[in-house]
Each structure stands twice: as C-alpha cells, then as structure tokens.
Design a protein around this motif. Structure first.
Motif, PDB file in Angstrom:
ATOM      1  N   THR A 625       0.830  -1.208   0.000  1.00 46.10           N
ATOM      2  CA  THR A 625       0.000   0.000   0.000  1.00 46.10           C
ATOM      3  C   THR A 625       0.863   1.256   0.000  1.00 46.10           C
ATOM      4  OG1 THR A 625      -0.206  -0.128   2.418  1.00 46.10           O
ATOM      5  CG2 THR A 625      -1.962  -1.132   1.109  1.00 46.10           C
ATOM      6  N   ALA A 626       2.027   1.200   0.646  1.00 44.95           N
ATOM      7  CA  ALA A 626       2.913   2.360   0.658  1.00 44.95           C
ATOM      8  C   ALA A 626       3.433   2.661  -0.745  1.00 44.95           C
ATOM      9  CB  ALA A 626       4.086   2.120   1.610  1.00 44.95           C
ATOM     10  N   THR A 627       3.849   1.629  -1.450  1.00 46.13           N
ATOM     11  CA  THR A 627       4.327   1.824  -2.823  1.00 46.13           C
ATOM     12  C   THR A 627       3.216   2.377  -3.700  1.00 46.13           C
ATOM     13  OG1 THR A 627       5.935   0.037  -2.590  1.00 46.13           O
ATOM     14  CG2 THR A 627       5.326   0.659  -4.829  1.00 46.13           C
ATOM     15  N   SER A 628       2.006   1.894  -3.496  1.00 46.42           N
ATOM     16  CA  SER A 628       0.858   2.389  -4.258  1.00 46.42           C
ATOM     17  C   SER A 628       0.645   3.872  -4.014  1.00 46.42           C
ATOM     18  CB  SER A 628      -0.401   1.604  -3.883  1.00 46.42           C
ATOM     19  OG  SER A 628      -1.536   2.116  -4.546  1.00 46.42           O
ATOM     20  N   GLN A 629       0.774   4.300  -2.767  1.00 46.94           N
ATOM     21  CA  GLN A 629       0.602   5.715  -2.456  1.00 46.94           C
ATOM     22  C   GLN A 629       1.666   6.576  -3.134  1.00 46.94           C
ATOM     23  OE1 GLN A 629      -1.844   7.632  -0.453  1.00 46.94           O
ATOM     24  NE2 GLN A 629      -2.692   5.830  -1.453  1.00 46.94           N
ATOM     25  N   ILE A 630       2.906   6.127  -3.089  1.00 44.47           N
ATOM     26  CA  ILE A 630       3.976   6.904  -3.730  1.00 44.47           C
ATOM     27  C   ILE A 630       3.773   6.949  -5.236  1.00 44.47           C
ATOM     28  CG2 ILE A 630       6.450   7.060  -4.137  1.00 44.47           C
ATOM     29  CD1 ILE A 630       5.530   7.798  -1.285  1.00 44.47           C
ATOM     30  N   ARG A 631       3.419   5.832  -5.831  1.00 38.98           N
ATOM     31  CA  ARG A 631       3.171   5.835  -7.276  1.00 38.98           C
ATOM     32  C   ARG A 631       2.019   6.775  -7.623  1.00 38.98           C
ATOM     33  NH1 ARG A 631       4.136  -0.603  -8.133  1.00 38.98           N
ATOM     34  NH2 ARG A 631       6.361  -0.482  -8.634  1.00 38.98           N
ATOM     35  N   GLY A 632       0.991   6.784  -6.776  1.00 38.55           N
ATOM     36  CA  GLY A 632      -0.101   7.712  -7.019  1.00 38.55           C
ATOM     37  C   GLY A 632       0.360   9.157  -6.984  1.00 38.55           C
ATOM     38  N   GLY A 633       1.224   9.497  -6.024  1.00 35.01           N
ATOM     39  CA  GLY A 633       1.765  10.846  -5.953  1.00 35.01           C
ATOM     40  C   GLY A 633       2.617  11.183  -7.166  1.00 35.01           C
ATOM     41  N   ILE A 634       3.409  10.220  -7.608  1.00 35.86           N
ATOM     42  CA  ILE A 634       4.242  10.433  -8.794  1.00 35.86           C
ATOM     43  C   ILE A 634       3.366  10.686 -10.013  1.00 35.86           C
ATOM     44  CG2 ILE A 634       5.801   9.231 -10.392  1.00 35.86           C
ATOM     45  CD1 ILE A 634       7.044   7.918  -7.853  1.00 35.86           C
ATOM     46  N   ILE A 635       2.275   9.945 -10.138  1.00 36.61           N
ATOM     47  CA  ILE A 635       1.360  10.143 -11.263  1.00 36.61           C
ATOM     48  C   ILE A 635       0.721  11.532 -11.189  1.00 36.61           C
ATOM     49  CG2 ILE A 635      -0.796   9.324 -12.298  1.00 36.61           C
ATOM     50  CD1 ILE A 635       0.146   6.465 -11.422  1.00 36.61           C
ATOM     51  N   PHE A 636       0.405  11.996  -9.981  1.00 33.59           N
ATOM     52  CA  PHE A 636      -0.038  13.383  -9.819  1.00 33.59           C
ATOM     53  C   PHE A 636       1.004  14.328 -10.403  1.00 33.59           C
ATOM     54  CE2 PHE A 636      -3.575  12.289  -7.298  1.00 33.59           C
ATOM     55  CZ  PHE A 636      -4.248  13.415  -6.902  1.00 33.59           C
ATOM     56  N   GLY A 637       2.272  14.078 -10.082  1.00 32.00           N
ATOM     57  CA  GLY A 637       3.342  14.939 -10.569  1.00 32.00           C
ATOM     58  C   GLY A 637       3.493  14.889 -12.076  1.00 32.00           C
ATOM     59  N   LEU A 638       3.272  13.715 -12.664  1.00 33.68           N
ATOM     60  CA  LEU A 638       3.327  13.600 -14.122  1.00 33.68           C
ATOM     61  C   LEU A 638       2.210  14.420 -14.763  1.00 33.68           C
ATOM     62  CD1 LEU A 638       4.103   9.792 -14.528  1.00 33.68           C
ATOM     63  CD2 LEU A 638       5.680  11.704 -14.841  1.00 33.68           C
ATOM     64  N   GLY A 639       1.006  14.352 -14.177  1.00 33.24           N
ATOM     65  CA  GLY A 639      -0.090  15.158 -14.692  1.00 33.24           C
ATOM     66  C   GLY A 639       0.198  16.638 -14.588  1.00 33.24           C
ATOM     67  N   MET A 640       0.778  17.037 -13.444  1.00 32.82           N
ATOM     68  CA  MET A 640       1.139  18.439 -13.251  1.00 32.82           C
ATOM     69  C   MET A 640       2.168  18.893 -14.279  1.00 32.82           C
ATOM     70  SD  MET A 640       2.883  20.059  -9.847  1.00 32.82           S
ATOM     71  CE  MET A 640       3.473  21.753  -9.770  1.00 32.82           C
ATOM     72  N   ALA A 641       3.135  18.044 -14.562  1.00 31.22           N
ATOM     73  CA  ALA A 641       4.221  18.422 -15.461  1.00 31.22           C
ATOM     74  C   ALA A 641       3.769  18.517 -16.910  1.00 31.22           C
ATOM     75  CB  ALA A 641       5.365  17.417 -15.342  1.00 31.22           C
ATOM     76  N   LEU A 642       2.873  17.629 -17.332  1.00 29.36           N
ATOM     77  CA  LEU A 642       2.643  17.453 -18.763  1.00 29.36           C
ATOM     78  C   LEU A 642       1.231  17.751 -19.242  1.00 29.36           C
ATOM     79  CD1 LEU A 642       4.600  14.097 -19.218  1.00 29.36           C
ATOM     80  CD2 LEU A 642       5.438  16.430 -19.517  1.00 29.36           C
ATOM     81  N   MET A 643       0.242  17.763 -18.354  1.00 32.82           N
ATOM     82  CA  MET A 643      -1.139  17.793 -18.842  1.00 32.82           C
ATOM     83  C   MET A 643      -2.040  18.802 -18.160  1.00 32.82           C
ATOM     84  SD  MET A 643      -1.825  13.691 -18.983  1.00 32.82           S
ATOM     85  CE  MET A 643      -0.688  12.586 -19.800  1.00 32.82           C
TER      86      MET A 643
END
Length: 731
Positions: A625-643
């Motif tokens: 679950t911890a890895t899932s949370q970090i990946r979710g945050g990273i995906i937030f960052g990808l959306g912020m950066a590119l979309m």
C-alpha cells in the motif's frame, strides 16, 4: 515477534471495491429520496436583481426551488459565526487579518444576491427524479447586474495581502544579508496553472431524517468534522447528527474542508420531510469543492563558486477568493530544505473573482518545489556541477529555519540509493547529447520533503465469542489502505489472525479520529490501535485471574469471555499525537526523484520513460500500500508536469475544463515504469512504530524532475507548466 507489520499485503477491502459491495455516499437510495441539483452563476461578479423560478416549479416532479430570496426563511439557512468557524472559510482568516482588519463576509451560497465568482450556486432544485431536477435547473433565469472582475494576480499592479502565520509556518520570513559578490547568481520566474482535484468519486451528500436525528451519508475526508459542521448549521446537538463516510473515492484535499453543500442537504431534507441526495456534478467540483490556484514564483539564488548557497529568495504571488481564506503557501519547503545564511520567503495574496482555493495534495510544497528545484538545476548547469552534487553540498544537517535537529533524516541515503538504482551518471551528459535515433533523451532529478505530523486519535476494539475481532474508529480511508494497515497493526499487537479482523471506518458514531489529510493518519491511528490492544490484553488478564484460569499461554480470549460470562468485550486506546514527541526535533520525510524523458521535437511529444524515487518515510508498515501511495503521488506529478491546467474564460471568467473531457489527467497508457525505494528506517522519536505518513511526499519535486530532464534533453528551459507539445515545438 512482528508478523504483519512490514509485510506486503493486498488491501482487505479490495474485493468489496471491485465487486461493487462497497457503498459510497451516492450509492445510498433511501425510500422517497429527492434529487437536488444546483444552478451556477453565469457571471463572475455582480448582483442578482431578479430570479424567475416559475417555469422550474412547473416541471413535473419538482418539489421545491431555493434561492437567496427564500432559503433563509424556508431552510433556516444562514452562516452563523459558529458555522463559519468550522468551515474551510475560516482556515486562514487569522493570517489574512494581519493586513486585513475587516475581512469580507464569508461566502454562503443562497445567502444573498451578490455574486463573487462564476459558477457560484444561485439556486438549488429538489425533485423526485434526477431528470426533473436537471430539466428545472435549465429553466431558472436570473437577471444580473454585472460588475467588473479579474481572476489572475498581476504582480506589477495588484494590491496584495501579506499574510502572517499560516499552515504552521510564517509566511513572511527574512533573515541574513544578501551577499554583495556571489560566485554565481540566478533570477527566474516560474508559473503553475490552476489544478482541479477531480477524484474518481464526485462529492455527494445524502441526508435522511428520522425524528429529531439525521444521518448524512457524505463523501468527506473527515466524518467528525462534517458532523460538527452540519450540527452547527442546523443548530442541533452534535449527537443528533451521524455522518457516514465508510467509503470515499479519493479526496486529495477537496473533501478535506467543510463545504456548504454538506449542510445544505440536511437543511432541505428537514424542510421537505424526505431524504435528499445532493450530488455535485463534475462541473460543480471545479467551483464548489476547491482547487489548487495558479502561482507565479520569483526565485533568486546566490552561491559561492562551489555551488554552496549564500542566498535564496522565494517570492510567491497567488490568488484567493473575494471572501475566502486559503492561499497556496508555496514557500513551505524553501524555509528548511536547504541551508543558506540569507533567506527570504514571502507570500503575496490577491483577492480575485474565483471560487475558494483549498488544500490540494501536498499544498504549498508541490508548486513551491517546482520553482525551487528547477532553479537549483539551472544553477548547477551554470556552475558546471552535477545537479545531484549541488544538492548534496547544500544538505541541511539540521532544520535551519527552526534551529532544531531532525528527528530522523536519511535524505543523503535517498540520493545515493536512488541514483544507484537509476544509473545517474557522475558526469551528467550535456544537453542534446543523448539520443535514441531521432528522439532526444534527458535525465532530471529533484528533492522532495513533507512534514510528518500526528494528531490525537481513538481506536476501539470489539472482541466477541462469535464473529471476528472488530476495529472501530471514525477515521476515513480515502484510498490509502488504512483499513489494511490497521488490521495488520492489531494482528501483531494483539496476536490475532489478520484474516479474522474486521475494520469499521468513517462513521462519526465511532471513536474520534482526525480528518484524513496532511499525511497524518498513519502516525495518528496506529499508536491508538496499539494502546487499544494493550488495554484489551490487560482486561483479559484481569478477567482470567478473577476466574482462576490458567496462565496466558494456555488460554484463549474466547475462553476468558466464556468463563467471565461475557458475550463481548470492548477496549479503547487513544494516541496523543505530537504531545509525546520531543519539542527540540523537526519531524519530516524526505526523498529524491530521478526521471528519464524521451522527446520527439518534430511532434512536440514528451514521454517520461522511467521514474526512480527513493524515500525516507520512517518504518514502512505495508510495502504494497505504501508503494501504491507513492506511485499515485508520482502520477499526480506527471499530470502536473505534462497535462493538467484549468483556465478561465478570458471575459466571462468561468472555469474552462471543468470536466474530464477537457481537463487532461494521466491514464495507464501515460505511466512509465516507476521504481519506488524505501529507506525503511524507523523514526523512533515519532511513535513506537517509527512510522510516518506518506500520502503526499511522492508529489513535490516530481514535476521539477520532469522539467529538468526536458532541459537536459533539449537544452531549453520550461519554467511554465504544463510542458505541452506546443511549448516544445515553439522553443
């Protein structure tokens, strides 16, 4: 010996969610339910001079229409000081009052004829069917005397507020003298656009009265806070209001604050004597449950010739609403992440005709880290120093702002392990020198940091001769896996099979727990669960002695209950939050993101091809679950950066992109391989598990790492987000 804590485990509620057994707020269908929908203002500023509801009332199935002309009388709908003190509208008023002696009256939908932003609710329809409610909203015709409005801060001409203490930090900080002759200097401006929360589950409230009590099924991150807010608005005792938020389909901060619709549904249900479902549409979510505001940030850096910072200036210009409270505190991490003798962090806030901003996953740290981490990358290339080495040279061995030691800080280990796993080169190749055929390849990295708070919480255990061991608390699980790590904690602390544990959450009738947000739930709830286990064990031992049972190793809890003649035994444990932590320590989590991008300049296409993130978040309770949370945050960052970017209409100032057709968010096809590394070193000063929250630390710094990698690929800087194909081609 621990068997569950630290062990990867799938979510215990996963099957219920994917099979549809998990009931969310809008899934409730009480008999006789009415549907309520809102009408939004078409203009950003002005006064309603008349509002015709006659045609709407004539629609078959419409039961009532509420506007500012009748809501106060029919619904007893008025914003008392007690109500506003509990709502998001009051969150930052103390800070703004430092330069605004007479703050504006609070925004309250249907509270008066004045319009203060486009999309403001000006009417609410209640009908027997969803279709009738929607049809009626289209027939309500307001007459508005329109006024001038503006939505974007203009640093050169606006009158700005300069707030004081906000979000646990001073917003205007100046220390030290700026160096007269630095070895290197940099001054740049960075901009981030407005972002919308858009959780998978839009906010919804279903209110059902039974006599003098009301049950409110609500999509909220805080069941206790919602209960108190709704009770204050209804002017009834809190124990007559029950808020049920058993399942919440994402929140990210938009469901963290209290919003008027949560109480409005209960008011309408009381007036009409029928259950009411008030469902926010996607468009409503953009104006009625907050957003992350745009930011403009000026960064200045001064260093010696070796890249050691001598001065850092971070000036933010951000908007808030005409009657709002919250603003984006961009300088939070700048205060303490890098050690520099001269520091200036200031925030300038302009009132604009926009809906109220609100906390948005890692508020402040996320846009602030984009500006600072990109600026550091620019300084590194100016000096010819590896960006990773520049950060190492400016590592803050202790908290330089509060002048305290860190409770635990393994950021240097994050740098080392992340760089090794990524293959970060000791000599970073020059921009535009890495290629894969016609595609440019670039590397970028950035630091992340986030506070590690904890608040008091209570957890109750129910042990019975029949059925599972039940864990109860009013805390919500907004998709983080809280049910699972609570079950794992109780399994270890009480010595009970995890498969025989049921966790009940999100109900205000259960023991009090804080609102989910600010990455504090793990550190707040797990110590409370451990204390409940201790109390239950002690009670069982006492009962065993009273009933002449054999030693603990030879008896079962069920045998003790049977001998004592009890059908059930309960025990509660309460944590103290930060009260037992050392006051001479600063509690934070840290990490580093490493990103590879591939850019086809002919098409303007940027693809993030891999991400490696190394995090220091204390002890990891459940790696899955911890890895899932970090990946979710990273995906937030990808959306912020590119979309992601919501915009305002240039003249009408309504939000453009208030739906998932026009507001782009990452989908599975956009996501590269993401390698998450945990240092997994306990922070013993925080709690007995050494565990810190980690729901937000994956977001700050990620967009900066992408932008830095895009520079390494193309040789062009991207200081405004998102990095769209048009921007890549235009440079």
């Amino acid at each position: 010996m621990l068997k569950q804590i630290g062990t990867p485990r799938s979510r215990i509620d996963g099957v219920d969610k994917v099979t549809g057994r998990a009931a969310y707020a809008a899934d409730r269908r009480p008999d006789g339910q009415l549907y309520a929908f809102a009408v939004r203002s078409p203009v950003a500023a002005g006064t309603i001079t008349a509002i015709d509801i006659g045609e709407a009332l004539a629609v078959p199935g419409v039961v009532a229409v509420y506007t500012h002309e009748n809501a106060a009388e029919l619904l007893d709908w008025r914003p008392s000081p007690e109500v506003m003190a509990m709502s998001g509208e009051a969150l930052g008023r103390t800070a703004l009052a430092a330069v605004e002696p007479l703050p504006p009256p609070p925004y309250w939908p249907l509270g008066g004829p004045e319009i203060v932003f486009a999309g403001q609710w000006i009417a609410v329809v209640a009908a027997a069917s969803l279709e009738a409610a929607r049809q009626a909203t289209l027939l309500i015709r307001p007459q508005v005397r329109q006024a001038g409005s503006s939505v974007h801060p203009v640093p050169a001409s606006d009158v700005f507020l300069e707030p004081g203490f906000f979000f646990a930090a001073e917003m205007q900080v100046r220390r030290g003298d700026w160096p007269e002759h630095p070895g290197a200097a940099l001054a740049e401006t960075f901009r981030t656009p407005m972002h919308l929360h858009h959780p998978m589950e839009p906010s919804a409230t279903v209110a059902v009265w039974g006599g003098d009590t009301v049950t409110v099924h609500d999509s909220t991150q805080g069941a206790m806070a919602a209960r108190d807010y709704i009770a204050a608005s209804l002017e009834v005792p809190p124990d007559t209001v029950r808020v049920d938020a058993a399942y919440v389909g994402g929140g990210f901060g938009g469901k963290n604050q209290m919003w008027p619709h949560q109480a409005l549904a209960a008011h309408i249900a009381r007036h009409l004597g029928r259950p009411v479902r008030l469902q926010l549409t996607r468009a409503d979510m953009a104006v009625a449950s907050g957003h992350r505001s745009e930011t403009e940030q000026a960064i200045e850096l001064a260093s010696d010739g070796e890249g050691r910072l001598q001065g850092l200036r971070h000036v933010s210009y951000v908007p808030t609403s005409m009657r709002g409270h919250f603003f984006e505190p961009c300088g939070l991490n700048t205060l303490l992440l890098y050690d520099t003798p001269a520091l200036e962090v200031t925030h300038h806030v302009a009132r604009k005709a926009i809906a109220s901003p609100t906390p948005f996953r890692a508020p402040g740290e996320t846009p602030g880290s984009f500006a600072v981490e990109c600026a550091l990358d620019e300084l590194a290339f100016q000096l010819g120093i590896n960006p990773l080495e520049l950060r190492r040279r400016n590592f803050a061995a202790r908290d330089p702002h509060h002048h305290r030691d860190w409770s635990s800080n393994h950021l240097l280990a994050c740098y080392a392990q992340g760089a090794a796993a990524f293959g970060w080169p000791a000599d970073l190749p020059e921009p535009r020198t890495m290629r894969d055929g016609d595609v440019l390849v670039g590397y970028g990295m950035a630091t992340t940091a986030y506070p590690a708070p904890a608040l008091p919480a209570t957890v109750r255990l129910r042990l019975s001769g029949e059925g599972p061991l039940v864990v109860e608390t009013s805390a919500t699980d907004i998709g983080t896996g809280m049910r699972t790590i609570l079950a794992q904690t109780v399994a270890d602390q009480f010595g009970h099979p995890v498969e025989d544990i049921t966790v009940r959450l999100g109900d205000s009738s259960l023991p009090a727990a804080p609102t989910a947000g600010r990455s504090k739930s793990t550190a707040s709830l797990l110590p409370a669960a451990a204390k409940a286990c201790e109390v239950l064990r002690e009670t069982l031992s006492r009962l065993a002695l009273d009933n002449d049972l054999p030693a603990a190793s030879n008896r079962s809890p069920m045998a003790v209950l049977q001998a004592a003649g009890l059908a059930e035994l309960t025990a509660e444990g309460t944590s103290t939050g930060m009260a037992e932590t050392r006051k001479d320590r600063s509690y934070y989590s840290f990490g580093a993101h490493f990103v590879e991008v591939r850019i086809d300049e002919r098409l303007g296409r940027l693809r993030v091809s891999r991400v490696v993130s190394a995090l220091d978040c204390g002890k990891i309770i459940n790696p899955t679950t911890a890895t899932s949370q970090i990946r979710g945050g990273i995906i937030f960052g990808l959306g912020m950066a590119l979309m992601e970017a919501a915009e305002f209409h240039p003249t009408r100032h309504r939000v453009i992109g208030d739906n998932l057709a026009d507001y782009a968010v990452p989908v599975h096809a956009d996501i590269p391989p993401i390698d998450v590394i945990f240092i997994d070193s306990p922070d013993p000063d925080l709690n007995q598990f050494g565990a810190r929250g980690l729901g937000e630390i994956g977001v700050p710094g990620l967009a900066a790492a992408v932008a830095n990698a895009a520079f390494n690929a193309t040789g062009q800087r991207f200081r405004d987000l998102p990095i769209t194909p048009a921007r890549i081609v235009s440079v």
